[in-house]
Write an enzyme that holds these catalytic residues in place. Structure first.
Site, short mmCIF file in Angstrom:
data_model
loop_
_atom_site.label_atom_id
_atom_site.label_comp_id
_atom_site.label_asym_id
_atom_site.label_seq_id
_atom_site.Cartn_x
_atom_site.Cartn_y
_atom_site.Cartn_z
N THR A 8 0.87 -1.17 0.00
CA THR A 8 0.00 0.00 0.00
C THR A 8 0.91 1.22 0.00
OG1 THR A 8 -0.12 0.12 2.43
CG2 THR A 8 -1.84 -1.14 1.29
N SER A 9 0.40 2.34 -0.45
CA SER A 9 1.22 3.53 -0.58
C SER A 9 1.53 4.20 0.75
CB SER A 9 0.55 4.54 -1.51
OG SER A 9 0.42 3.99 -2.80
N THR A 10 0.63 4.03 1.73
CA THR A 10 0.82 4.65 3.04
C THR A 10 0.50 3.66 4.15
OG1 THR A 10 -1.45 5.46 3.29
CG2 THR A 10 0.08 6.88 2.07
#
Length: 206
Positions: A8-10
C-alpha cells in the site's frame, strides 16, 4: 516457490484485502510493505526480487503494486521473464496465455502488460492533476492550509520538538537515514521530509 508481493502507498491504508487475495493462491511466502511506488527503491520489493529463482512464481493483486511508473513496471516484468519467473496478476487473469507457442504467449503477454502499465501510469497522472487543480482552487478560495507539520522547531508537543531537533543534529552529523529513523521511532520518509525542509530553510511550521 510461489511468493506474493503486496503493497500500500501509506501506513494508513490496510493490507488485509491483498493478503486475503494472495493467500487464496496458496503462496509460500509474502513480502509486504507500506511505501509509495514512485520508484523501485523499496526494501521488501528488492528483497522479493533477490529471493525469486528460475521456476518460481510471483503473485500480485494488481499490476500497479509493482510500482506506479510505466517504465519501472516494464523493467520489473522484463527481469522476471529473463529469470524465468512467472508473474501472476490476480485482477488480470487474461495475461496468462497458453497457446502452446511460448514465443507467442510471451509476445501477447508483453503487449498487454505494456498497455496496462501505461493505463496505470496515466490514471495516476490524472489523479495527481486533479489533486493539483483542487489545491489551486482551494488556495484561490483561501481555504487550503495543507497538512499540518508534526515535527518542527516550534512544535507544541515537547516530544515532537525534541524529535525534530535530534533528527536535525543527526543529519548534520551525516548519520544514515535508516539509523535516524530507527533511533527516533519515525519512518524514513519522515526523516527525508524533515531533511528537505531544513535544506529549503523551512524548519518550522508556516
Amino acid at each position: 516457490m510461489k511468493v506474493a508481493y503486496i503493497r500500500t502507498s501509506t501506513k494508513e491504508q490496510n493490507l488485509d484485502r491483498q493478503i486475503h487475495a494472495v493467500k487464496k493462491e496458496n503462496v509460500d511466502k509474502i513480502f509486504s510493505e507500506q511505501l509509495s511506488g514512485k520508484d523501485t527503491k523499496r526494501e521488501k520489493f528488492q528483497e522479493m526480487m533477490s529471493y525469486v529463482r528460475s521456476g518460481d512464481e510471483v503473485v500480485i493483486a494488481s499490476l500497479d503494486r509493482l510500482g506506479r511508473d510505466y517504465s519501472d513496471i516494464k523493467e520489473t516484468v522484463r527481469i522476471l521473464q529473463e529469470r524465468d519467473v512467472r508473474l501472476t496478476v490476480l485482477d488480470a487473469p487474461f495475461l496468462h496465455f497458453n497457446t502452446g507457442n511460448k514465443t507467442l504467449d510471451k509476445a501477447m503477454s508483453d503487449m498487454f502488460i505494456s498497455l496496462l502499465g501505461y493505463i496505470a501510469q496515466n490514471e495516476r497522472e490524472k489523479i495527481l492533476e486533479r489533486q493539483k487543480q483542487g489545491i489551486i482552487q482551494a488556495k484561490l478560495r483561501g481555504v487550503y492550509k495543507g497538512r499540518p507539520l508534526k515535527y518542527h522547531a516550534q512544535a507544541k508537543n515537547p516530544k515532537d520538538k525534541l524529535v525534530f531537533l535530534n533528527v536535525s543534529h543527526q543529519l548534520e552529523r551525516e548519520i544514515p537515514i535508516r539509523q535516524i529513523a530507527r533511533e527516533n521511532g519515525i519512518s524514513k520518509s519522515t526523516v527525508y521530509e524533515i531533511k528537505k525542509r531544513i535544506e529549503e530553510g523551512v524548519s518550522s511550521h508556516g
